[in-house]
Design an enzyme around this catalytic site. Sequence first.
Site, PDB file in Angstrom:
ATOM      1  N   ASP A   1     -57.840   4.523  70.876  1.00  0.00           N
ATOM      2  CA  ASP A   1     -56.991   3.996  71.952  1.00  0.00           C
ATOM      3  C   ASP A   1     -57.412   2.566  72.258  1.00  0.00           C
ATOM      4  OD1 ASP A   1     -55.582   3.452  74.330  1.00  0.00           O
ATOM      5  OD2 ASP A   1     -55.641   5.556  74.948  1.00  0.00           O
TER       6      ASP A   1
ATOM      7  N   HIS B   1     -53.018   5.546  71.882  1.00  0.00           N
ATOM      8  CA  HIS B   1     -52.580   5.674  73.270  1.00  0.00           C
ATOM      9  C   HIS B   1     -51.303   6.509  73.342  1.00  0.00           C
ATOM     10  CE1 HIS B   1     -52.990   4.482  77.424  1.00  0.00           C
ATOM     11  NE2 HIS B   1     -51.754   4.014  77.474  1.00  0.00           N
TER      12      HIS B   1
ATOM     13  N   SER C   1     -52.234   7.783  81.246  1.00  0.00           N
ATOM     14  CA  SER C   1     -52.625   6.394  81.436  1.00  0.00           C
ATOM     15  C   SER C   1     -52.697   6.054  82.937  1.00  0.00           C
ATOM     16  CB  SER C   1     -51.661   5.477  80.665  1.00  0.00           C
ATOM     17  OG  SER C   1     -52.201   4.199  80.488  1.00  0.00           O
TER      18      SER C   1
END
Length: 227
Positions: A180, A207, A120
Amino acid sequence: MSAVPLRILCIHGYRQNGNSFREKTGALRKLLKKQVELVFISAPHQVPAIQEENCGTNQQSQTVSVGDEDQRGWWFSDVQARSFNAKQDCESSLGLEESIEAVKAALKDLGPFSGILGFSQGAALVAMLCALQEQKLEPDFNFRFAILVAGFRSACLEHQRFYEGPVITIPSLHVFGQDDRVIPEEMSRDLLPAFDGAQVLLHPGGHFVPAASSHRQTYQDFLKRFQ
């Protein structure tokens, strides 16, 4: 004769820390335990406890657990609020240079490393570090490969310099999920042109760092090139 495990520096996501990211990647460590040694560090910036954030609500539910009391970030897109939103356009950010220095310190104190892995916001940072290495601006950076999970291009104007230089030739594996909601698939795909010959592992989930048995071969084939 077994190969020596590749040492990989791991860069956590926003509102995580090195310990919590290690816990969340337990399945990946088990999947690749004979191939890699994962080393985790924490970002230098503590994230203020905020009730609501535009992207933080979803991100918190997806990536932050009870064990994440010491929430950390690599930079803030909202300088005044000291918060981060991957979709927030901004002219300047806060904290990135200190985070680059923290990575350099980790390389000296904990290295050497063969590669680097980010998740991320951590994956977005990894892309920037690879750009610095490609532009020969950081002699300490000598990563042979990069794994970027749910990565993205920073929307901050001052960060565009990382994407305007030469294409990054460091071999890269880009991992992202079709479901996601925090970093949608198209945001991760937007990062691919920055890398030459980027390899993609697309999974049907959300995610997180995927580590199902069906993903083992892709990870192993990618890593085998560097052993």
